[in-house]
Design an enzyme around this catalytic site. Structure first.
Site, PDB file in Angstrom:
ATOM      1  N   HIS A  57     -47.381  44.688   0.914  1.00  0.00           N
ATOM      2  CA  HIS A  57     -47.590  45.909   1.699  1.00  0.00           C
ATOM      3  C   HIS A  57     -47.650  45.483   3.173  1.00  0.00           C
ATOM      4  O   HIS A  57     -48.655  45.623   3.845  1.00  0.00           O
ATOM      5  CB  HIS A  57     -48.866  46.622   1.237  1.00  0.00           C
ATOM      6  CG  HIS A  57     -48.957  48.063   1.635  1.00  0.00           C
ATOM      7  ND1 HIS A  57     -49.189  49.087   0.730  1.00  0.00           N
ATOM      8  CD2 HIS A  57     -48.856  48.661   2.840  1.00  0.00           C
ATOM      9  CE1 HIS A  57     -49.247  50.244   1.377  1.00  0.00           C
ATOM     10  NE2 HIS A  57     -49.046  50.015   2.668  1.00  0.00           N
ATOM     11  N   ARG A  97     -55.137  51.426  -6.672  1.00  0.00           N
ATOM     12  CA  ARG A  97     -53.919  50.771  -6.184  1.00  0.00           C
ATOM     13  C   ARG A  97     -54.281  49.998  -4.916  1.00  0.00           C
ATOM     14  O   ARG A  97     -54.666  50.595  -3.915  1.00  0.00           O
ATOM     15  CB  ARG A  97     -52.830  51.817  -5.908  1.00  0.00           C
ATOM     16  CG  ARG A  97     -51.591  51.208  -5.365  1.00  0.00           C
ATOM     17  CD  ARG A  97     -50.390  52.142  -5.337  1.00  0.00           C
ATOM     18  NE  ARG A  97     -49.317  51.408  -4.712  1.00  0.00           N
ATOM     19  CZ  ARG A  97     -48.842  51.630  -3.491  1.00  0.00           C
ATOM     20  NH1 ARG A  97     -49.274  52.662  -2.780  1.00  0.00           N
ATOM     21  NH2 ARG A  97     -47.913  50.857  -2.990  1.00  0.00           N
ATOM     22  N   TYR A 114     -45.132  62.262   1.573  1.00  0.00           N
ATOM     23  CA  TYR A 114     -46.003  62.874   2.582  1.00  0.00           C
ATOM     24  C   TYR A 114     -45.454  64.184   3.134  1.00  0.00           C
ATOM     25  O   TYR A 114     -46.184  65.134   3.338  1.00  0.00           O
ATOM     26  CB  TYR A 114     -46.238  61.893   3.740  1.00  0.00           C
ATOM     27  CG  TYR A 114     -47.136  60.751   3.309  1.00  0.00           C
ATOM     28  CD1 TYR A 114     -48.510  60.867   3.395  1.00  0.00           C
ATOM     29  CD2 TYR A 114     -46.599  59.594   2.764  1.00  0.00           C
ATOM     30  CE1 TYR A 114     -49.356  59.844   2.966  1.00  0.00           C
ATOM     31  CE2 TYR A 114     -47.425  58.564   2.329  1.00  0.00           C
ATOM     32  CZ  TYR A 114     -48.803  58.701   2.430  1.00  0.00           C
ATOM     33  OH  TYR A 114     -49.621  57.691   1.988  1.00  0.00           O
ATOM     34  N   ASN A 128     -43.965  57.416  -3.062  1.00  0.00           N
ATOM     35  CA  ASN A 128     -44.921  57.845  -2.038  1.00  0.00           C
ATOM     36  C   ASN A 128     -44.327  59.061  -1.344  1.00  0.00           C
ATOM     37  O   ASN A 128     -43.159  59.038  -0.932  1.00  0.00           O
ATOM     38  CB  ASN A 128     -45.153  56.743  -0.999  1.00  0.00           C
ATOM     39  CG  ASN A 128     -45.887  55.543  -1.589  1.00  0.00           C
ATOM     40  OD1 ASN A 128     -46.322  55.570  -2.740  1.00  0.00           O
ATOM     41  ND2 ASN A 128     -46.032  54.501  -0.791  1.00  0.00           N
ATOM     42  N   GLU A 140     -48.641  57.294  -3.650  1.00  0.00           N
ATOM     43  CA  GLU A 140     -49.374  57.684  -2.437  1.00  0.00           C
ATOM     44  C   GLU A 140     -49.073  59.139  -2.140  1.00  0.00           C
ATOM     45  O   GLU A 140     -47.914  59.563  -2.211  1.00  0.00           O
ATOM     46  CB  GLU A 140     -48.928  56.889  -1.196  1.00  0.00           C
ATOM     47  CG  GLU A 140     -49.420  55.485  -1.113  1.00  0.00           C
ATOM     48  CD  GLU A 140     -48.949  54.777   0.159  1.00  0.00           C
ATOM     49  OE1 GLU A 140     -48.711  55.437   1.195  1.00  0.00           O
ATOM     50  OE2 GLU A 140     -48.819  53.540   0.089  1.00  0.00           O
ATOM     51  N   GLU A 151     -42.705  50.547  -0.117  1.00  0.00           N
ATOM     52  CA  GLU A 151     -41.900  51.268   0.868  1.00  0.00           C
ATOM     53  C   GLU A 151     -40.843  50.393   1.542  1.00  0.00           C
ATOM     54  O   GLU A 151     -40.952  50.059   2.744  1.00  0.00           O
ATOM     55  CB  GLU A 151     -42.813  51.941   1.909  1.00  0.00           C
ATOM     56  CG  GLU A 151     -43.785  52.917   1.274  1.00  0.00           C
ATOM     57  CD  GLU A 151     -44.626  53.709   2.269  1.00  0.00           C
ATOM     58  OE1 GLU A 151     -44.560  53.401   3.471  1.00  0.00           O
ATOM     59  OE2 GLU A 151     -45.325  54.640   1.851  1.00  0.00           O
TER      60      GLU A 151
HETATM   61  O1  IFM Z   1     -50.867  54.175   5.784  1.00  0.00           O
HETATM   62  C1  IFM Z   1     -49.581  54.282   5.262  1.00  0.00           C
HETATM   63  C2  IFM Z   1     -49.394  53.326   4.106  1.00  0.00           C
HETATM   64  O2  IFM Z   1     -49.646  52.009   4.471  1.00  0.00           O
HETATM   65  C3  IFM Z   1     -47.982  53.392   3.590  1.00  0.00           C
HETATM   66  N1  IFM Z   1     -47.595  54.757   3.327  1.00  0.00           N
HETATM   67  C4  IFM Z   1     -47.851  55.745   4.314  1.00  0.00           C
HETATM   68  C5  IFM Z   1     -49.292  55.678   4.767  1.00  0.00           C
HETATM   69  C6  IFM Z   1     -49.578  56.749   5.835  1.00  0.00           C
HETATM   70  O3  IFM Z   1     -48.765  56.535   6.939  1.00  0.00           O
END
Ligand code: IFM
Length: 438
Positions: free
Chosen positions: A123, A79, A295, A293, A352, A168
């Site tokens: 992006h 990606r 986290y 994505n 992600e 995002e």
């Molecule tokens: O590095 C970023 C990425 O560009 C977009 N998503 C979150 C990642 C970590 O912060």
């Protein structure tokens, strides 16, 4: 080593690694125009240590080595993102042949190595010339973006496995126009409200332009945050719902239901573009897949000091990554199940997932993070979510936006002085999983 087996995820499940143009390419030569990140990072105080993406991982020149790493890791997909200002330096108008040639070589390089190209059109590196005209605050961005998307489709569409419009949208709109943390660094509710709608309107307009050019397998990548109240007080629950509305529901409801959530519309009403309702059919254009994505989670508390926006994220008790985000794998399961239950039945991809860790090639905590999140994906599949792929963020240590080069998300270490790449234990763990066909 990871505890999962590759075959548990399903026969055609795609394992990949992810990056983004501004974070790795460098290469400001070759006719690339300036982007909002060039100017934002050149402004003192915006980025830690004044770091910029001018050189980054020098991927513009070192891409063959980076693609070899993806192939040797056993990954099926890569990606990556196109840099809009590398292809169209002023955002509209003249096309940069050297930019077309670069992505030609890169995509052909993936195909030659048996790697599926998963492209992202945007992006975050908006051409500065478009920011001069208001950028995401200007409704015309829908047409600027659609023209750029069509150019990509005409030149590369037949070689791309999948294409996402925007990475995002919450970051493009809210983080960058309300919180001021990312380029263009605005802190203005009207700017944010406009960007919140225009980013999705531009996405839908681009989907139409891509389809008109014959592009296939189209989607968008939303970053979702698991929102939870900091206590069982009703006002903290309300704060969590509000944050969930701004972070998650605005985008999911808009994209998959064709209607923004009423509570958030009410909050931003005076500032939203007039007549936005008639754009909602475009915003919710049918998609072929949805990227998520993930986290961490946010813990929310009622904030009486801020009556217009009475929610505040507070520090949570769980173990944290090097960037301070709580490690919370079950949030990934819950969000995947929620999207597939409440929003869409198209195939889902975790586009992600990963963690920042202190520098070094020995990263056992990251191995554990990935192991637990891969199990969270399996749990979501077992609960009915049609998850078809998972991309590690990131292939390389890279430019972590406002954190500069200080925070490292790579499964491959980068020595920025020499540009030497060194696979970390987490890369080896993926290699073990992916080369073992069990
Ligand atoms: O590095 C970023 C990425 O560009 C977009 N998503 C979150 C990642 C970590 O912060």
């Amino acid at each position: 080593m990871f505890s999962s087996n590759r075959s548990e995820f399903g026969p055609n499940f795609v394992f990949g690694a992810a990056t983004a143009a501004y974070q790795i390419e460098g290469g400001q030569t070759g006719g690339r125009g300036p982007s909002i990140w060039d100017t934002f990072s050149a402004t003192p105080g915006n980025v830690k240590n004044g770091d910029t993406g001018a050189v980054a991982c020098d991927h513009y020149h070192r891409w063959p080595e980076d693609l070899d790493l993806i192939r040797d890791g056993g990954f099926d997909g890569y990606r990556f993102s196109f840099a809009w200002p590398r292809l169209i330096p002023d955002g509209t108008g003249a096309v940069n042949q050297a930019g077309l040639d670069f992505y030609d070589r890169l995509i052909d390089g993936m195909l030659a190595r048996g790697i599926k190209p998963f492209a992202t059109l945007y992006h975050w590196d908006l051409p500065s010339a478009l920011q001069d005209q208001g950028g995401w605050m200007n409704r015309d961005i829908a047409n600027w973006f659609a023209d750029y998307a069509a150019l990509v489709a005409r030149n590369f569409g037949d070689r791309l496995h999948a294409t996402a419009t925007i990475n995002e949208p919450w970051c493009v709109a809210f983080l960058s126009h309300f919180l001021g943390k990312h380029a263009p660094g605005h802190r203005d509710v009207r700017a944010a409200a406009r960007a919140m709608h225009h980013v999705l309107f531009a996405h839908g307009t681009a989907i139409g332009a891509l389809r008109a050019e014959g592009a296939k397998n189209l989607g968008i990548v939303t970053n979702l945050q698991k929102c939870e109240p900091a206590s069982d007080k009703p006002e903290d629950q309300q704060a969590s719902d509000l944050f969930d509305g701004i972070f998650n529901r605005w985008y999911l409801d808009g994209l998959y239901k064709g209607q923004y959530p009423a509570d958030i519309v009410k909050l931003f009403a005076p500032h939203l573009p007039r007549g936005f309702e008639s754009d909602m059919e475009v915003v919710s254009a049918p998609l072929d897949w949805a990227g998520i994505n993930y986290y961490s989670r946010s813990l929310l508390r009622h904030d009486p000091a801020n009556p217009g926006f009475p929610a505040k994220a507070v520090d949570g008790p769980l173990e944290k990554t090097d960037i301070g985000w709580e490690i919370y794998p079950q949030g990934l399961t819950e969000l995947l199940v929620r999207v597939s239950r409440d929003y869409t039945k198209v195939p889902l991809y975790v586009t992600e997932n990963g963690m920042a860790e202190v520098e070094g090639a020995d990263d056992p905590r990251r191995v554990g993070y990935y192991d637990d999140h891969l199990k969270a994906v399996r749990a979501a599949q077992e609960q009915g979510a049609d998850v078809r792929g998972y991309f590690a963020w990131s292939l390389l240590d890279n430019y972590e936006w406002a954190e500069g080069y200080d925070k490292r998300f790579g499964i491959v270490h980068v020595d920025y002085a020499t540009q030497q790449r060194t696979p970390k234990s987490s890369y080896r763990a993926f290699q073990g999983l992916l080369h073992n066909k069990r």
